[in-house]
Enzyme design. Structure first.
Site, PDB file in Angstrom:
ATOM      1  N   ARG A  11       0.995  -1.365   0.101  1.00 43.31           N
ATOM      2  CA  ARG A  11      -0.103  -0.149  -0.058  1.00 43.31           C
ATOM      3  C   ARG A  11       0.887   1.228  -0.202  1.00 43.31           C
ATOM      4  NH1 ARG A  11      -3.822   0.037  -2.478  1.00 43.31           N
ATOM      5  NH2 ARG A  11      -4.713   1.774  -1.541  1.00 43.31           N
ATOM      6  N   ILE A  12       1.735   1.290   1.031  1.00 45.58           N
ATOM      7  CA  ILE A  12       2.529   2.535   1.155  1.00 45.58           C
ATOM      8  C   ILE A  12       3.467   2.575  -0.070  1.00 45.58           C
ATOM      9  CG2 ILE A  12       4.154   3.794   2.482  1.00 45.58           C
ATOM     10  CD1 ILE A  12       1.310   3.765   3.439  1.00 45.58           C
ATOM     11  N   ASP A  33      10.683  -5.949  -5.082  1.00 45.20           N
ATOM     12  CA  ASP A  33       9.634  -6.588  -4.331  1.00 45.20           C
ATOM     13  C   ASP A  33       9.553  -8.045  -4.763  1.00 45.20           C
ATOM     14  OD1 ASP A  33       7.288  -7.743  -3.510  1.00 45.20           O
ATOM     15  OD2 ASP A  33       6.395  -5.783  -2.917  1.00 45.20           O
ATOM     16  N   CYS A 150       1.623   7.031  10.621  1.00 49.21           N
ATOM     17  CA  CYS A 150       0.511   7.822   9.824  1.00 49.21           C
ATOM     18  C   CYS A 150      -0.210   8.479  11.146  1.00 49.21           C
ATOM     19  CB  CYS A 150      -0.467   7.170   9.180  1.00 49.21           C
ATOM     20  SG  CYS A 150      -1.152   5.504   9.860  1.00 49.21           S
ATOM     21  N   THR A 151      -0.697   7.695  11.998  1.00 42.27           N
ATOM     22  CA  THR A 151      -1.282   8.337  13.023  1.00 42.27           C
ATOM     23  C   THR A 151      -0.470   9.471  13.896  1.00 42.27           C
ATOM     24  OG1 THR A 151      -2.557   6.243  13.670  1.00 42.27           O
ATOM     25  CG2 THR A 151      -2.673   7.939  15.269  1.00 42.27           C
ATOM     26  N   GLY A 210       1.499   2.921  19.336  1.00 45.21           N
ATOM     27  CA  GLY A 210       2.641   3.620  20.001  1.00 45.21           C
ATOM     28  C   GLY A 210       2.501   5.214  19.540  1.00 45.21           C
ATOM     29  N   ARG A 232      -9.726  -0.218  15.481  1.00 45.46           N
ATOM     30  CA  ARG A 232      -9.898  -0.826  14.289  1.00 45.46           C
ATOM     31  C   ARG A 232     -11.189  -0.888  14.084  1.00 45.46           C
ATOM     32  NH1 ARG A 232      -5.156  -1.889  11.490  1.00 45.46           N
ATOM     33  NH2 ARG A 232      -3.444  -1.060  12.650  1.00 45.46           N
TER      34      ARG A 232
END
Length: 333
Positions: A11-12, A33, A150-151, A210, A232
Protein backbone atom coordinates in the site's frame (compact mmCIF):
# COMPACT_ATOMS: atom_id res chain seq x y z
CA UNK A 1 16.01 16.02 -7.91
CA UNK A 2 16.82 13.17 -5.54
CA UNK A 3 16.77 9.66 -7.03
CA UNK A 4 14.73 7.20 -5.00
CA UNK A 5 14.37 3.42 -4.68
CA UNK A 6 11.29 1.83 -3.12
CA UNK A 7 11.59 -1.43 -1.16
CA UNK A 8 8.22 -3.16 -0.82
CA UNK A 9 5.48 -2.39 -3.34
CA UNK A 10 2.54 -2.69 -0.92
CA UNK A 11 0.00 0.00 0.00
CA UNK A 12 2.61 2.57 1.06
CA UNK A 13 5.21 1.64 -1.56
CA UNK A 14 2.69 2.07 -4.37
CA UNK A 15 1.23 5.27 -2.96
CA UNK A 16 4.65 6.84 -2.31
CA UNK A 17 5.31 6.10 -5.99
CA UNK A 18 1.99 7.73 -6.94
CA UNK A 19 2.73 10.72 -4.72
CA UNK A 20 6.17 11.07 -6.32
CA UNK A 21 4.69 11.09 -9.84
CA UNK A 22 1.82 13.41 -8.85
CA UNK A 23 4.13 15.94 -7.23
CA UNK A 24 7.20 15.61 -9.44
CA UNK A 25 9.31 16.33 -6.34
CA UNK A 26 11.44 13.17 -6.35
CA UNK A 27 12.58 10.76 -9.05
CA UNK A 28 11.66 7.06 -8.58
CA UNK A 29 14.39 5.02 -10.31
CA UNK A 30 14.04 1.52 -8.78
CA UNK A 31 11.57 -0.75 -7.01
CA UNK A 32 12.28 -4.00 -5.17
CA UNK A 33 9.64 -6.57 -4.26
CA UNK A 34 10.33 -10.32 -4.24
CA UNK A 35 6.62 -11.21 -4.11
CA UNK A 36 5.31 -9.21 -7.09
CA UNK A 37 6.52 -9.80 -10.65
CA UNK A 38 6.74 -7.00 -13.21
CA UNK A 39 3.39 -7.53 -14.97
CA UNK A 40 1.64 -7.78 -11.62
CA UNK A 41 3.32 -4.49 -10.57
CA UNK A 42 1.81 -2.81 -13.64
CA UNK A 43 -1.65 -4.05 -12.68
CA UNK A 44 -1.34 -3.21 -8.97
CA UNK A 45 -0.04 0.27 -9.68
CA UNK A 46 -2.68 1.02 -12.30
CA UNK A 47 -5.75 -0.17 -10.39
CA UNK A 48 -6.46 0.83 -6.80
CA UNK A 49 -9.74 -0.01 -5.03
CA UNK A 50 -9.35 2.89 -2.62
CA UNK A 51 -7.80 5.72 -4.61
CA UNK A 52 -9.01 4.82 -8.10
CA UNK A 53 -7.18 4.23 -11.35
CA UNK A 54 -3.78 5.88 -11.89
CA UNK A 55 -4.15 8.98 -14.07
CA UNK A 56 -1.26 8.31 -16.39
CA UNK A 57 0.40 5.53 -18.38
CA UNK A 58 1.95 2.42 -16.90
CA UNK A 59 3.44 -0.58 -18.74
CA UNK A 60 6.17 -3.22 -18.64
CA UNK A 61 8.94 -2.78 -21.21
CA UNK A 62 12.34 -4.48 -21.53
CA UNK A 63 12.16 -5.80 -17.98
CA UNK A 64 11.40 -2.37 -16.52
CA UNK A 65 8.31 -0.68 -15.14
CA UNK A 66 7.50 2.37 -17.26
CA UNK A 67 5.32 5.04 -15.63
CA UNK A 68 4.43 8.14 -17.67
CA UNK A 69 7.30 7.26 -20.02
CA UNK A 70 9.84 6.97 -17.19
CA UNK A 71 11.74 3.64 -16.91
CA UNK A 72 12.13 2.17 -13.43
CA UNK A 73 14.52 -0.70 -12.64
CA UNK A 74 12.91 -3.71 -10.97
CA UNK A 75 14.58 -6.01 -8.43
CA UNK A 76 13.18 -9.10 -6.72
CA UNK A 77 15.57 -9.62 -3.82
CA UNK A 78 14.47 -10.96 -0.45
CA UNK A 79 17.62 -9.76 1.33
CA UNK A 80 17.92 -5.95 1.28
CA UNK A 81 21.73 -6.22 1.32
CA UNK A 82 21.59 -7.79 -2.17
CA UNK A 83 19.60 -5.03 -3.88
CA UNK A 84 21.85 -3.12 -6.28
CA UNK A 85 20.46 0.33 -5.54
CA UNK A 86 23.73 1.95 -6.60
CA UNK A 87 23.60 0.38 -10.07
CA UNK A 88 20.07 1.78 -10.53
CA UNK A 89 21.21 5.22 -9.37
CA UNK A 90 19.02 5.25 -6.25
CA UNK A 91 20.44 7.57 -3.58
CA UNK A 92 17.57 7.33 -1.07
CA UNK A 93 15.58 4.19 -0.30
CA UNK A 94 12.04 4.15 1.05
CA UNK A 95 11.87 1.07 3.27
CA UNK A 96 8.17 0.22 3.03
CA UNK A 97 8.02 -3.54 3.62
CA UNK A 98 7.11 -3.03 7.27
CA UNK A 99 9.76 -5.65 8.08
CA UNK A 100 13.11 -3.84 8.18
CA UNK A 101 12.27 -1.10 10.67
CA UNK A 102 15.39 -1.01 12.87
CA UNK A 103 18.66 0.81 12.19
CA UNK A 104 20.45 -2.51 11.73
CA UNK A 105 17.91 -4.08 9.36
CA UNK A 106 17.24 -0.92 7.33
CA UNK A 107 21.00 -0.31 7.24
CA UNK A 108 21.35 -3.30 4.89
CA UNK A 109 20.23 -1.01 2.04
CA UNK A 110 23.44 0.99 2.43
CA UNK A 111 25.42 -2.11 1.39
CA UNK A 112 23.80 -2.00 -2.04
CA UNK A 113 24.83 1.58 -2.65
CA UNK A 114 21.98 3.61 -1.14
CA UNK A 115 23.13 6.76 0.68
CA UNK A 116 20.14 7.15 3.00
CA UNK A 117 17.13 5.13 4.12
CA UNK A 118 13.68 6.44 5.05
CA UNK A 119 11.65 3.90 7.04
CA UNK A 120 7.93 4.36 6.34
CA UNK A 121 6.94 3.14 9.79
CA UNK A 122 7.77 3.88 13.42
CA UNK A 123 11.18 2.60 14.46
CA UNK A 124 12.46 1.38 17.81
CA UNK A 125 15.83 3.07 17.34
CA UNK A 126 15.97 5.25 14.20
CA UNK A 127 15.40 8.99 14.70
CA UNK A 128 11.80 9.88 13.85
CA UNK A 129 10.77 12.96 11.91
CA UNK A 130 7.32 14.45 11.42
CA UNK A 131 7.06 17.13 8.75
CA UNK A 132 5.95 20.46 10.20
CA UNK A 133 6.87 19.37 13.72
CA UNK A 134 10.55 18.43 14.06
CA UNK A 135 11.86 18.07 10.49
CA UNK A 136 14.18 21.05 11.08
CA UNK A 137 16.14 18.88 13.54
CA UNK A 138 17.27 16.61 10.71
CA UNK A 139 20.95 16.91 9.87
CA UNK A 140 22.82 15.12 7.13
CA UNK A 141 24.97 13.05 9.45
CA UNK A 142 21.89 10.80 9.75
CA UNK A 143 21.87 7.92 7.28
CA UNK A 144 18.71 6.16 8.48
CA UNK A 145 15.53 7.94 9.57
CA UNK A 146 11.90 7.09 10.23
CA UNK A 147 8.87 9.05 9.00
CA UNK A 148 7.01 7.81 12.14
CA UNK A 149 3.46 6.47 11.71
CA UNK A 150 0.42 7.87 9.92
CA UNK A 151 -1.25 8.43 13.30
CA UNK A 152 1.77 10.25 14.77
CA UNK A 153 1.77 12.44 11.65
CA UNK A 154 -1.87 13.29 12.34
CA UNK A 155 -1.53 13.87 16.07
CA UNK A 156 1.83 15.66 16.31
CA UNK A 157 1.03 18.79 14.24
CA UNK A 158 -2.21 19.31 16.21
CA UNK A 159 -0.49 18.65 19.55
CA UNK A 160 2.28 21.08 18.60
CA UNK A 161 -0.16 23.91 17.85
CA UNK A 162 -2.12 23.31 21.05
CA UNK A 163 1.00 22.95 23.18
CA UNK A 164 2.72 26.02 21.70
CA UNK A 165 -0.34 28.18 22.36
CA UNK A 166 -1.93 26.81 25.53
CA UNK A 167 0.37 24.14 26.98
CA UNK A 168 -0.70 20.49 27.25
CA UNK A 169 -0.57 19.23 30.84
CA UNK A 170 -1.52 15.69 29.83
CA UNK A 171 -3.62 13.97 27.22
CA UNK A 172 -5.13 10.73 25.98
CA UNK A 173 -5.54 9.90 22.32
CA UNK A 174 -7.87 7.47 20.61
CA UNK A 175 -7.56 6.80 16.91
CA UNK A 176 -10.55 5.31 15.16
CA UNK A 177 -8.52 3.58 12.49
CA UNK A 178 -9.34 2.04 9.11
CA UNK A 179 -8.44 -1.56 8.29
CA UNK A 180 -4.85 -2.24 7.22
CA UNK A 181 -3.16 -5.21 5.54
CA UNK A 182 -2.01 -6.79 8.81
CA UNK A 183 -5.63 -7.59 9.77
CA UNK A 184 -7.66 -10.70 8.89
CA UNK A 185 -10.61 -10.92 6.50
CA UNK A 186 -12.17 -13.57 8.77
CA UNK A 187 -11.15 -14.81 12.23
CA UNK A 188 -7.65 -16.26 12.15
CA UNK A 189 -4.54 -16.80 14.27
CA UNK A 190 -2.63 -13.65 15.17
CA UNK A 191 0.27 -14.55 17.44
CA UNK A 192 0.07 -12.95 20.88
CA UNK A 193 -2.43 -10.26 19.85
CA UNK A 194 -5.57 -12.35 19.94
CA UNK A 195 -8.03 -9.54 19.23
CA UNK A 196 -6.10 -8.45 16.13
CA UNK A 197 -6.90 -11.83 14.56
CA UNK A 198 -10.66 -11.26 14.54
CA UNK A 199 -12.48 -10.52 11.28
CA UNK A 200 -11.68 -6.96 10.23
CA UNK A 201 -14.90 -6.32 8.30
CA UNK A 202 -17.25 -7.38 11.10
CA UNK A 203 -15.72 -5.96 14.28
CA UNK A 204 -14.64 -2.86 16.15
CA UNK A 205 -11.29 -4.07 17.47
CA UNK A 206 -9.49 -2.37 20.38
CA UNK A 207 -5.79 -2.30 19.57
CA UNK A 208 -2.56 -0.79 20.77
CA UNK A 209 -0.77 2.11 19.09
CA UNK A 210 2.54 3.72 19.91
CA UNK A 211 1.50 6.89 18.08
CA UNK A 212 0.78 9.08 21.11
CA UNK A 213 3.94 8.08 22.97
CA UNK A 214 5.91 8.68 19.76
CA UNK A 215 4.77 12.32 19.84
CA UNK A 216 6.99 12.59 22.93
CA UNK A 217 9.95 11.64 20.73
CA UNK A 218 9.24 14.33 18.13
CA UNK A 219 8.09 16.97 20.67
CA UNK A 220 10.36 16.32 23.69
CA UNK A 221 8.36 18.68 25.98
CA UNK A 222 5.41 16.30 25.65
CA UNK A 223 7.40 13.20 26.57
CA UNK A 224 5.43 11.22 29.17
CA UNK A 225 2.38 13.48 28.81
CA UNK A 226 0.51 11.59 26.09
CA UNK A 227 -0.55 8.01 25.54
CA UNK A 228 -3.29 6.38 23.54
CA UNK A 229 -5.02 3.41 21.96
CA UNK A 230 -6.79 2.50 18.73
CA UNK A 231 -10.10 1.09 17.60
CA UNK A 232 -9.80 -0.71 14.27
CA UNK A 233 -13.11 -0.25 12.42
CA UNK A 234 -14.54 -1.79 9.22
CA UNK A 235 -13.69 1.00 6.76
CA UNK A 236 -11.03 0.58 4.05
CA UNK A 237 -9.27 3.93 4.49
CA UNK A 238 -9.27 7.25 6.40
CA UNK A 239 -8.89 7.41 10.17
CA UNK A 240 -9.60 10.01 12.84
CA UNK A 241 -7.73 11.10 15.95
CA UNK A 242 -9.55 12.09 19.12
CA UNK A 243 -7.19 13.99 21.42
CA UNK A 244 -8.57 14.68 24.87
CA UNK A 245 -6.26 16.93 26.83
CA UNK A 246 -5.91 19.18 29.83
CA UNK A 247 -4.63 22.66 29.04
CA UNK A 248 -2.22 24.71 31.11
CA UNK A 249 -3.68 28.08 30.01
CA UNK A 250 -7.42 28.62 29.96
CA UNK A 251 -8.86 28.67 26.44
CA UNK A 252 -12.33 28.96 24.96
CA UNK A 253 -13.04 26.44 22.18
CA UNK A 254 -13.20 29.38 19.75
CA UNK A 255 -9.65 30.38 20.77
CA UNK A 256 -8.47 26.87 19.91
CA UNK A 257 -10.24 26.98 16.52
CA UNK A 258 -8.58 30.31 15.78
CA UNK A 259 -4.98 29.20 16.44
CA UNK A 260 -5.43 25.93 14.53
CA UNK A 261 -6.91 27.82 11.55
CA UNK A 262 -3.99 30.28 11.62
CA UNK A 263 -1.45 27.45 11.70
CA UNK A 264 -3.25 25.69 8.83
CA UNK A 265 -2.96 28.82 6.68
CA UNK A 266 0.58 29.65 7.80
CA UNK A 267 3.50 27.53 9.00
CA UNK A 268 1.64 24.20 8.70
CA UNK A 269 -0.07 24.87 5.36
CA UNK A 270 -0.42 21.61 3.42
CA UNK A 271 0.29 19.55 6.55
CA UNK A 272 -2.46 20.59 8.96
CA UNK A 273 -5.84 21.33 7.40
CA UNK A 274 -8.88 22.99 8.96
CA UNK A 275 -12.56 22.53 8.20
CA UNK A 276 -15.87 23.76 9.57
CA UNK A 277 -17.85 21.61 7.12
CA UNK A 278 -20.08 18.68 8.16
CA UNK A 279 -17.56 16.10 6.99
CA UNK A 280 -17.38 12.31 7.32
CA UNK A 281 -14.49 9.92 6.72
CA UNK A 282 -14.99 9.42 2.95
CA UNK A 283 -14.49 13.14 2.42
CA UNK A 284 -10.79 12.69 3.21
CA UNK A 285 -10.09 9.82 0.84
CA UNK A 286 -6.95 10.73 -1.18
CA UNK A 287 -6.45 13.90 0.90
CA UNK A 288 -2.78 14.88 1.07
CA UNK A 289 -2.78 16.58 4.50
CA UNK A 290 -1.23 14.80 7.50
CA UNK A 291 -4.12 15.99 9.62
CA UNK A 292 -7.34 18.00 9.14
CA UNK A 293 -8.86 19.60 12.23
CA UNK A 294 -12.63 19.15 12.40
CA UNK A 295 -13.75 22.34 14.13
CA UNK A 296 -17.38 21.24 14.39
CA UNK A 297 -16.70 17.85 15.97
CA UNK A 298 -14.64 18.86 19.00
CA UNK A 299 -16.04 19.75 22.42
CA UNK A 300 -14.88 21.56 25.53
CA UNK A 301 -15.91 20.49 29.03
CA UNK A 302 -14.44 23.70 30.41
CA UNK A 303 -11.62 26.15 29.62
CA UNK A 304 -8.96 23.62 30.61
CA UNK A 305 -10.32 20.30 29.33
CA UNK A 306 -11.06 19.65 25.65
CA UNK A 307 -11.64 16.92 23.09
CA UNK A 308 -10.16 17.73 19.67
CA UNK A 309 -10.88 15.82 16.46
CA UNK A 310 -8.61 15.53 13.42
CA UNK A 311 -8.99 13.41 10.26
CA UNK A 312 -6.31 11.79 8.11
CA UNK A 313 -6.02 9.63 5.03
CA UNK A 314 -3.76 7.10 6.74
CA UNK A 315 -2.44 5.88 3.37
CA UNK A 316 -2.13 8.86 1.05
CA UNK A 317 -1.49 11.73 3.46
CA UNK A 318 1.33 9.70 4.99
CA UNK A 319 2.79 8.73 1.60
CA UNK A 320 2.96 12.39 0.61
CA UNK A 321 4.88 13.17 3.81
CA UNK A 322 7.42 10.46 2.97
CA UNK A 323 8.06 12.34 -0.29
CA UNK A 324 8.22 15.70 1.53
CA UNK A 325 10.72 14.34 4.07
CA UNK A 326 12.99 13.13 1.26
CA UNK A 327 12.80 16.55 -0.43
CA UNK A 328 13.74 18.18 2.88
CA UNK A 329 16.64 15.77 3.40
CA UNK A 330 17.89 16.38 -0.14
CA UNK A 331 17.91 20.13 0.54
CA UNK A 332 20.51 19.49 3.28
CA UNK A 333 22.94 17.52 1.08
Amino acid sequence: MVKVGVNGFGRIGRLVTRAAFNSGKVDIVAINDPFIDLNYMVYMFQYDSTHGKFHGTVKAENGKLVINGKSISIFQERDPANIKWGDAGAEYVVESTGVFTTMEKAGAHLKGGAKRVIISAPSADAPMFVMGVNHEKYDNSLKIVSNASCTTNCLAPLAKVIHDNFGIVEGLMTTVHAITATQKTVDGPSGKLWRDGRGAAQNIIPASTGAAKAVGKVIPELNGKLTGMAFRVPTPNVSVVDLTCRLEKAAKYDDIKKVVKQASEGPLKGILGYTEDQVVSCDFNSDTHSSTFDAGAGIALNDHFVKLISWYDNEFGYSNRVVDLMVHMASKE
